[in-house]
Structure formats: C-alpha cells, structure tokens
Design a protein around this motif. Structure first.
Motif, mmCIF file in Angstrom:
data_model
loop_
_atom_site.group_PDB
_atom_site.id
_atom_site.type_symbol
_atom_site.label_atom_id
_atom_site.label_comp_id
_atom_site.label_asym_id
_atom_site.label_seq_id
_atom_site.Cartn_x
_atom_site.Cartn_y
_atom_site.Cartn_z
ATOM 1 N N GLN A 208 4.405 12.211 -6.825
ATOM 2 C CA GLN A 208 3.702 11.129 -7.496
ATOM 3 C C GLN A 208 4.264 9.769 -7.102
ATOM 4 N N ALA A 209 5.577 9.698 -6.984
ATOM 5 C CA ALA A 209 6.205 8.431 -6.588
ATOM 6 C C ALA A 209 5.788 8.035 -5.177
ATOM 7 N N ALA A 210 5.714 9.005 -4.277
ATOM 8 C CA ALA A 210 5.314 8.716 -2.901
ATOM 9 C C ALA A 210 3.870 8.226 -2.840
ATOM 10 N N LEU A 211 2.977 8.894 -3.548
ATOM 11 C CA LEU A 211 1.568 8.484 -3.554
ATOM 12 C C LEU A 211 1.398 7.103 -4.173
ATOM 13 N N ALA A 212 2.114 6.852 -5.262
ATOM 14 C CA ALA A 212 2.006 5.549 -5.922
ATOM 15 C C ALA A 212 2.488 4.430 -5.009
ATOM 16 N N ALA B 16 2.600 4.441 -1.654
ATOM 17 C CA ALA B 16 1.664 4.272 -0.545
ATOM 18 C C ALA B 16 0.410 3.517 -0.992
ATOM 19 N N LEU B 17 -0.131 3.872 -2.146
ATOM 20 C CA LEU B 17 -1.332 3.192 -2.641
ATOM 21 C C LEU B 17 -1.051 1.734 -2.981
ATOM 22 N N ALA B 18 0.119 1.471 -3.573
ATOM 23 C CA ALA B 18 0.473 0.096 -3.908
ATOM 24 C C ALA B 18 0.618 -0.754 -2.646
ATOM 25 N N PHE B 19 1.246 -0.188 -1.608
ATOM 26 C CA PHE B 19 1.397 -0.914 -0.343
ATOM 27 C C PHE B 19 0.033 -1.209 0.270
ATOM 28 N N ALA B 20 -0.839 -0.204 0.312
ATOM 29 C CA ALA B 20 -2.174 -0.394 0.887
ATOM 30 C C ALA B 20 -2.984 -1.409 0.091
ATOM 31 N N PHE B 21 -2.839 -1.392 -1.221
ATOM 32 C CA PHE B 21 -3.562 -2.344 -2.072
ATOM 33 C C PHE B 21 -3.138 -3.774 -1.764
ATOM 34 N N GLY B 22 -1.833 -3.979 -1.579
ATOM 35 C CA GLY B 22 -1.367 -5.322 -1.236
ATOM 36 C C GLY B 22 -1.743 -5.726 0.177
ATOM 37 N N ALA B 23 -1.756 -4.779 1.112
ATOM 38 C CA ALA B 23 -2.023 -5.102 2.515
ATOM 39 C C ALA B 23 -3.484 -5.395 2.790
ATOM 40 N N ILE B 24 -4.380 -4.892 1.965
ATOM 41 C CA ILE B 24 -5.807 -5.063 2.245
ATOM 42 C C ILE B 24 -6.260 -6.509 2.061
ATOM 43 N N LEU B 25 -5.532 -7.274 1.248
ATOM 44 C CA LEU B 25 -5.939 -8.655 0.976
ATOM 45 C C LEU B 25 -5.869 -9.553 2.216
ATOM 46 N N PRO B 26 -4.747 -9.625 2.936
ATOM 47 C CA PRO B 26 -4.741 -10.449 4.148
ATOM 48 C C PRO B 26 -5.684 -9.931 5.233
ATOM 49 N N LEU B 27 -5.887 -8.626 5.284
ATOM 50 C CA LEU B 27 -6.825 -8.077 6.271
ATOM 51 C C LEU B 27 -8.242 -8.591 6.022
ATOM 52 N N GLY C 248 5.871 -2.216 -3.998
ATOM 53 C CA GLY C 248 4.948 -1.700 -2.998
ATOM 54 C C GLY C 248 3.839 -2.685 -2.669
ATOM 55 N N ALA C 249 3.200 -3.257 -3.690
ATOM 56 C CA ALA C 249 2.111 -4.195 -3.455
ATOM 57 C C ALA C 249 2.610 -5.469 -2.781
ATOM 58 N N SER D 198 5.551 4.650 5.655
ATOM 59 C CA SER D 198 6.980 4.408 5.510
ATOM 60 C C SER D 198 7.385 4.324 4.043
ATOM 61 N N MET D 199 6.591 3.622 3.241
ATOM 62 C CA MET D 199 6.891 3.512 1.812
ATOM 63 C C MET D 199 6.826 4.870 1.127
ATOM 64 N N ALA D 200 5.808 5.667 1.482
ATOM 65 C CA ALA D 200 5.655 6.977 0.857
ATOM 66 C C ALA D 200 6.833 7.887 1.188
ATOM 67 N N ILE D 201 7.218 7.925 2.456
ATOM 68 C CA ILE D 201 8.329 8.797 2.864
ATOM 69 C C ILE D 201 9.642 8.328 2.246
ATOM 70 N N GLY D 202 9.857 7.008 2.270
ATOM 71 C CA GLY D 202 11.089 6.482 1.691
ATOM 72 C C GLY D 202 11.190 6.753 0.201
ATOM 73 N N GLU D 203 10.093 6.563 -0.517
ATOM 74 C CA GLU D 203 10.103 6.820 -1.959
ATOM 75 C C GLU D 203 10.251 8.306 -2.252
ATOM 76 N N PHE D 204 9.623 9.154 -1.436
ATOM 77 C CA PHE D 204 9.736 10.600 -1.640
ATOM 78 C C PHE D 204 11.190 11.052 -1.481
ATOM 79 N N VAL D 205 11.834 10.595 -0.419
ATOM 80 C CA VAL D 205 13.229 10.983 -0.180
ATOM 81 C C VAL D 205 14.135 10.449 -1.291
ATOM 82 N N SER D 206 13.916 9.203 -1.689
ATOM 83 C CA SER D 206 14.753 8.596 -2.713
ATOM 84 C C SER D 206 14.606 9.292 -4.061
ATOM 85 N N VAL D 207 13.361 9.514 -4.479
ATOM 86 C CA VAL D 207 13.134 10.140 -5.778
ATOM 87 C C VAL D 207 13.540 11.609 -5.769
ATOM 88 N N TYR D 208 13.395 12.276 -4.618
ATOM 89 C CA TYR D 208 13.823 13.675 -4.540
ATOM 90 C C TYR D 208 15.339 13.779 -4.687
#
Length: 259
Positions: A167-171, A173-184, A88-89, A127-137
């Motif tokens: 929990q997987a979806a939230l994790a 999404a947060l990991a993706f946002a954490f990685g994306a904030i650096l270039p921003l 995610g990150a 997108s990451m949250a929805i994909g992880e939610f569907v996969s883990v479900y």
C-alpha cells in the motif's frame, strides 16, 4: 509560595477542620460508629478568578485527553501517511518541472520537453514505489521481530496495525504521478519556448502552494510558513537546473536535437 498551592492547602485544612468538628476525619473513617464520606477537597484557582473546584471535578478535567484546543485531532497519527503523500506529490512536481525546464535550456523543441517529462514521470514513480516498498518492508520486519520478542505475534489486533509495504508503494507512486502530471499538462500545448517555460514554472508554483497549504492544514501547522517553504524550495530547484543545463550547453556547444 505558589498561589495555586497556597489556596489548595488552605482549602484542605478548612475541610479537615469541618470534618473533625463533625466527629469524623477527612478521609472518611468511622466516627461514633458511623462512616462519614470523605471530605471534598476544594481547589481555589486564584489566577482563574477564584472559582472553587472540587477534587473530583479537577480529576475529571485532568483525565480528559481530548481537550487540547484542537478538537481532539491526533495529528501524530496522520504524520506517516501525510509525509508520504506530500513528499511524493511535491517530489513528482519539482522533479518533472525541473527536468522539463532543464531540457528546455538546451533544446527549443516542445517534443523534447514532453518526452523528458514523461520519462521523468514514469521513472520517478517507479523509483518512489520501490524505495517506499523497501523502506516500509524494513520497518515491517522490525515490528514483526519485536512482536515475536514480546510474545504478541499471535495477536490479531497487533498484526493488523503493522504497516503495509504494498500500500505504501502504490500510494507513493500515485502521489508522484499526481504531482508530475501538472507541469506536463501545462507545457505540452504551448508552442513558444519562453512561454512554455513560464507556463511550467507558474503552474508548478500553483501546485507547490497547494501542496504546502494542504500539508499544513492536515498537519495542523502554520500554512504561511509551509507554503513559503515549499515554494522557495521548488523554484530554487528549477532555477538551479535551468542554470546548470544552460551553462553546460553553452560551454560544450551541445545541441540535443542533433544527438
């Protein structure tokens, strides 16, 4: 014959001879009305310097699962959440950095790069949250079905061990946002286009190296190979995005600021 096996056989034969001389047997059977204890089997490890070891001590050593040279850390138990966090990150950083650099190839505006990066952060996290939610479900449904077939679906411990899609979806999404904030953050305050592109690339490189090192440390793998793999992959994605968008803008004379 293997030296371990030869030493083991000789030591066992010697123990049996001593037990027979004492009127008993090596397996602890009666001799003269008394029960003798079983003879200890001595294992002589020739390659280890000939230090004798009894069969009880050898069994204790073999039964110790924690002696793996790594402090007894179960890296397999970390694999699932480590994969999701690092993926995610890393995905957030590479996606948003590549998106900003690609937009910078056809538009010099700092605002255009900022808006594109913010849009990439929000869209990617969702997108990451929805994909992880569907996969883990899907995995959750499979494991619940297996528990029902085994007749253990009422076991509270087994149900507590099931994965949590939320929990997987939230994790993710947060990991993706954490990685994306650096270039921003690295590109929003730089006015010059080329300085902005260099700042985004450099900050992304530092972040990628950090994610690679953290993943290698937590997973118990080679840190050098992990960092190199993540760095090369991220820089390759950014370079390809810039090249394709630059070529696209030159060929079709696209000016994003006029759209």
């Amino acid at each position: 014959m293997d030296p371990h096996l030869s030493s083991h056989v000789h030591a066992t034969a010697a123990a049996a001879a001593e037990a027979a001389a004492a009127g008993g047997s090596p397996d602890g059977k009666k001799a003269g009305g008394a029960v003798l204890p079983p003879a200890a089997v001595v294992i002589l490890d020739v390659e280890a310097g000939g230090a004798p070891t009894t069969n009880a001590a050898a069994a204790a050593v073999a039964a110790d699962p924690g002696d793996g040279g790594d402090g007894g850390v179960d890296y397999m138990a970390r694999a699932q959440w480590l994969r999701a966090a690092v993926l995610g990150a890393n995905d957030g950083l590479v996606s948003v950095a590549s998106l900003m650099i690609g937009v910078g190839a056809v538009n010099r505006s700092r605002k255009a790069m900022l808006v594109s990066g913010m849009a990439g952060l929000v869209a990617g996290a969702c997108s990451m949250a929805i994909g992880e939610f569907v996969s883990v479900y899907a995995q959750y449904d499979i494991e619940v079905s297996q528990l029902k077939r085994d007749g253990t679906d009422g076991d509270e411990g087994a149900r507590d061990a099931l994965p949590s899609p939320t929990q997987a979806a939230l994790a993710s999404a947060l990991a993706f946002a954490f990685g994306a904030i650096l270039p921003l953050l690295s590109g929003v305050f730089v006015p010059s286009l080329w300085a902005r592109l260099i700042a985004v690339s450099a900050a992304s490189g530092v972040g990628l190296a950090g994610f690679g090192a953290a993943g290698a440390y937590l997973g118990g793998s080679s840190m050098r190979r992990s960092v190199l793999r993540v760095l090369l992959g991220g820089w390759f994605a950014m370079l390809v995005t810039y090249g394709v968008l630059r070529l696209f803008g030159v060929v079709f004379h696209i000016d994003v600021s006029s759209v």
